[in-house]
Design a protein around this motif. Structure first.
Motif, mmCIF file in Angstrom:
data_model
loop_
_atom_site.group_PDB
_atom_site.id
_atom_site.type_symbol
_atom_site.label_atom_id
_atom_site.label_comp_id
_atom_site.label_asym_id
_atom_site.label_seq_id
_atom_site.Cartn_x
_atom_site.Cartn_y
_atom_site.Cartn_z
ATOM 1 N N MET A 1 0.755 -1.209 0.017
ATOM 2 C CA MET A 1 -0.019 0.001 0.028
ATOM 3 C C MET A 1 0.771 1.222 0.122
ATOM 4 O O MET A 1 1.855 1.276 0.835
ATOM 5 C CB MET A 1 -0.829 -0.308 1.211
ATOM 6 N N ASN A 2 0.514 2.048 -0.976
ATOM 7 C CA ASN A 2 1.457 3.223 -0.869
ATOM 8 C C ASN A 2 0.944 4.513 0.130
ATOM 9 O O ASN A 2 -0.119 4.638 0.326
ATOM 10 C CB ASN A 2 1.135 4.152 -2.460
ATOM 11 N N ASP A 3 2.090 5.154 0.644
ATOM 12 C CA ASP A 3 1.755 6.438 1.543
ATOM 13 C C ASP A 3 1.933 7.638 0.713
ATOM 14 O O ASP A 3 3.138 7.804 0.118
ATOM 15 C CB ASP A 3 2.976 6.051 2.717
ATOM 16 N N SER A 4 0.808 8.364 0.396
ATOM 17 C CA SER A 4 0.978 9.477 -0.439
ATOM 18 C C SER A 4 1.522 10.517 0.278
ATOM 19 O O SER A 4 2.015 11.381 -0.421
ATOM 20 C CB SER A 4 -0.551 9.813 -0.506
ATOM 21 N N SER A 5 1.758 10.557 1.560
ATOM 22 C CA SER A 5 2.870 11.661 2.250
ATOM 23 C C SER A 5 4.151 11.358 1.601
ATOM 24 O O SER A 5 5.060 12.772 1.705
ATOM 25 C CB SER A 5 2.711 11.297 3.627
ATOM 26 N N ARG A 6 4.483 10.608 1.125
ATOM 27 C CA ARG A 6 5.875 10.385 0.457
ATOM 28 C C ARG A 6 5.882 11.048 -1.088
ATOM 29 O O ARG A 6 6.914 11.078 -1.709
ATOM 30 C CB ARG A 6 6.567 9.115 0.414
ATOM 31 N N GLU A 7 4.466 11.075 -1.638
ATOM 32 C CA GLU A 7 4.464 11.776 -3.220
ATOM 33 C C GLU A 7 4.409 13.175 -3.151
ATOM 34 O O GLU A 7 4.186 13.976 -2.026
ATOM 35 C CB GLU A 7 3.321 10.962 -3.515
ATOM 36 N N LEU A 63 -17.454 6.911 -2.134
ATOM 37 C CA LEU A 63 -18.173 6.865 -3.145
ATOM 38 C C LEU A 63 -17.408 5.925 -4.234
ATOM 39 O O LEU A 63 -17.842 5.301 -4.878
ATOM 40 C CB LEU A 63 -18.405 8.053 -3.765
ATOM 41 N N THR A 64 -16.068 6.278 -4.383
ATOM 42 C CA THR A 64 -15.080 5.324 -5.080
ATOM 43 C C THR A 64 -15.375 3.935 -4.892
ATOM 44 O O THR A 64 -15.369 3.179 -5.765
ATOM 45 C CB THR A 64 -13.723 5.695 -5.194
ATOM 46 N N GLN A 65 -15.047 3.564 -3.587
ATOM 47 C CA GLN A 65 -15.325 2.351 -3.434
ATOM 48 C C GLN A 65 -16.644 1.560 -3.953
ATOM 49 O O GLN A 65 -16.628 0.373 -4.299
ATOM 50 C CB GLN A 65 -15.133 1.856 -1.778
ATOM 51 N N LEU A 66 -17.887 2.398 -3.532
ATOM 52 C CA LEU A 66 -19.024 1.760 -3.835
ATOM 53 C C LEU A 66 -19.193 1.858 -5.361
ATOM 54 O O LEU A 66 -19.722 0.710 -5.887
ATOM 55 C CB LEU A 66 -20.115 2.765 -3.425
ATOM 56 N N LYS A 93 -8.312 2.466 3.663
ATOM 57 C CA LYS A 93 -10.049 1.968 3.784
ATOM 58 C C LYS A 93 -10.074 0.922 2.895
ATOM 59 O O LYS A 93 -10.676 -0.090 2.938
ATOM 60 C CB LYS A 93 -10.726 3.271 3.829
ATOM 61 N N ALA A 94 -9.500 1.407 1.680
ATOM 62 C CA ALA A 94 -9.842 0.240 0.549
ATOM 63 C C ALA A 94 -9.120 -1.020 0.737
ATOM 64 O O ALA A 94 -9.556 -2.074 0.545
ATOM 65 C CB ALA A 94 -9.360 0.885 -0.648
ATOM 66 N N SER A 95 -7.767 -0.841 1.324
ATOM 67 C CA SER A 95 -7.215 -1.982 1.522
ATOM 68 C C SER A 95 -7.814 -2.864 2.660
ATOM 69 O O SER A 95 -7.914 -4.037 2.446
ATOM 70 C CB SER A 95 -5.715 -1.565 2.076
ATOM 71 N N ARG A 96 -8.309 -2.309 3.799
ATOM 72 C CA ARG A 96 -8.914 -3.134 4.785
ATOM 73 C C ARG A 96 -10.158 -3.575 4.349
ATOM 74 O O ARG A 96 -10.490 -4.749 4.782
ATOM 75 C CB ARG A 96 -9.655 -2.032 6.108
ATOM 76 N N ALA A 97 -10.962 -3.250 3.332
ATOM 77 C CA ALA A 97 -12.093 -3.657 2.714
ATOM 78 C C ALA A 97 -12.077 -4.376 1.618
ATOM 79 O O ALA A 97 -12.810 -5.115 1.234
ATOM 80 C CB ALA A 97 -13.105 -2.323 2.227
ATOM 81 N N GLY A 98 -10.670 -4.723 1.167
ATOM 82 C CA GLY A 98 -10.571 -5.360 -0.008
ATOM 83 C C GLY A 98 -11.136 -5.057 -1.248
ATOM 84 O O GLY A 98 -11.319 -5.732 -2.446
ATOM 85 N N SER A 99 -11.174 -3.642 -1.258
ATOM 86 C CA SER A 99 -11.754 -3.225 -2.558
ATOM 87 C C SER A 99 -10.807 -2.996 -3.720
ATOM 88 O O SER A 99 -9.491 -2.721 -3.401
ATOM 89 C CB SER A 99 -12.165 -1.512 -2.056
ATOM 90 N N GLN A 100 -11.173 -3.066 -5.150
ATOM 91 C CA GLN A 100 -10.293 -2.906 -6.169
ATOM 92 C C GLN A 100 -10.208 -1.519 -6.669
ATOM 93 O O GLN A 100 -9.511 -1.071 -7.398
ATOM 94 C CB GLN A 100 -10.957 -3.543 -7.154
ATOM 95 N N ALA A 101 -10.802 -0.365 -5.716
ATOM 96 C CA ALA A 101 -10.666 0.831 -6.092
ATOM 97 C C ALA A 101 -9.355 1.394 -6.171
ATOM 98 O O ALA A 101 -8.516 1.038 -5.079
ATOM 99 C CB ALA A 101 -11.600 1.830 -5.239
ATOM 100 N N GLN A 102 -8.686 2.217 -7.029
ATOM 101 C CA GLN A 102 -7.485 2.847 -6.843
ATOM 102 C C GLN A 102 -7.436 4.154 -6.528
ATOM 103 O O GLN A 102 -8.493 4.893 -6.965
ATOM 104 C CB GLN A 102 -6.614 2.622 -8.079
ATOM 105 N N PHE A 103 -6.251 4.761 -6.103
ATOM 106 C CA PHE A 103 -6.462 6.308 -5.633
ATOM 107 C C PHE A 103 -5.132 6.577 -5.919
ATOM 108 O O PHE A 103 -4.041 6.153 -5.748
ATOM 109 C CB PHE A 103 -6.717 6.270 -4.141
#
Length: 215
Positions: A1-7, A63-66, A93-103
């Protein structure tokens, strides 16, 4: 999982919600923007399995996950936001939910996607964060990345439908970014960006409007 604070966070003249990230979902719930509101948004979006979807100003990614659930494993959904804390939380949140949504970190006025990439673009309560010029740029970018025949489903503040809302919102007429919404001008912005068949398809609390616009 990427940490956006480093982006590297993209620069924008629009509002960027950073410190609000940990409290954002609770704040939405307090003002009536719970999962029911997100489901209503998707009801108007008419997503189908296999579609490619972009969610601009995705916040914490609810909304993205839904939307990812709607398009299924044969589709793809990407959420963008200029706020590193929001994207970090959305990914967790997506990782915990097993969602395929990308951010991804991104700004609507400079989308990092090729032309004609998406079937649908979602914009939920994002446009009022943009200054007037940025609304035009952002909507033009959305138009660019949509496939021919693709559609935008936007929900945001509109001309109030009840006198009590006017009592609360008339000071917003002196704030250019929001004044266009209160005056009911968003369809004009959509048409100026090239969209056709711009139409309101729903209302929420007599204050928010769901607009559908096609390329």
């Amino acid at each position: 999982m990427n940490d956006s604070s480093r982006e590297v966070a993209p620069k924008t003249q629009g509002a960027v919600l950073k410190w609000q990230a940990p409290f954002y979902d609770a704040e939405c719930a307090l003002v009536g923007l719970r999962k029911k509101f997100r489901r209503e948004t998707l009801r108007h979006a008419w997503l189908s399995p296999g579609e490619q979807v972009l969610d601009v100003g995705c916040g914490t990614g609810v909304l993205t996950q839904l939307a990812a659930e709607e398009v299924g494993p044969s589709g793809a959904v990407v959420g963008i936001d200029p706020s590193p804390p929001m994207i970090t939380l959305a990914r967790k949140k997506a990782s915990r939910a097993g969602s395929q949504a990308q951010f991804e970190l991104g700004v609507v006025e400079g989308l990092s996607f090729e032309d004609r990439r998406f079937d649908v673009v979602l914009s939920s309560l994002m446009l009022h964060h943009l200054p007037v010029g940025l609304k035009r740029e952002g909507l033009s970018e959305i138009y660019r990345v949509l496939k021919p025949g693709g559609r935008l489903l936007a929900v945001d503040f509109d001309r109030p439908g009840h006198p009590l809302w006017w009592l609360l919102l008339w000071p917003q007429l002196f704030m250019p970014a929001v004044a266009a919404h209160v005056r009911g001008e968003i369809p004009d912005y959509l048409s100026a960006a090239g969209f056709r068949q711009v139409q309101p398809v729903g209302r929420w609390f007599n204050l928010l409007t769901f607009w559908e616009a096609q390329k």
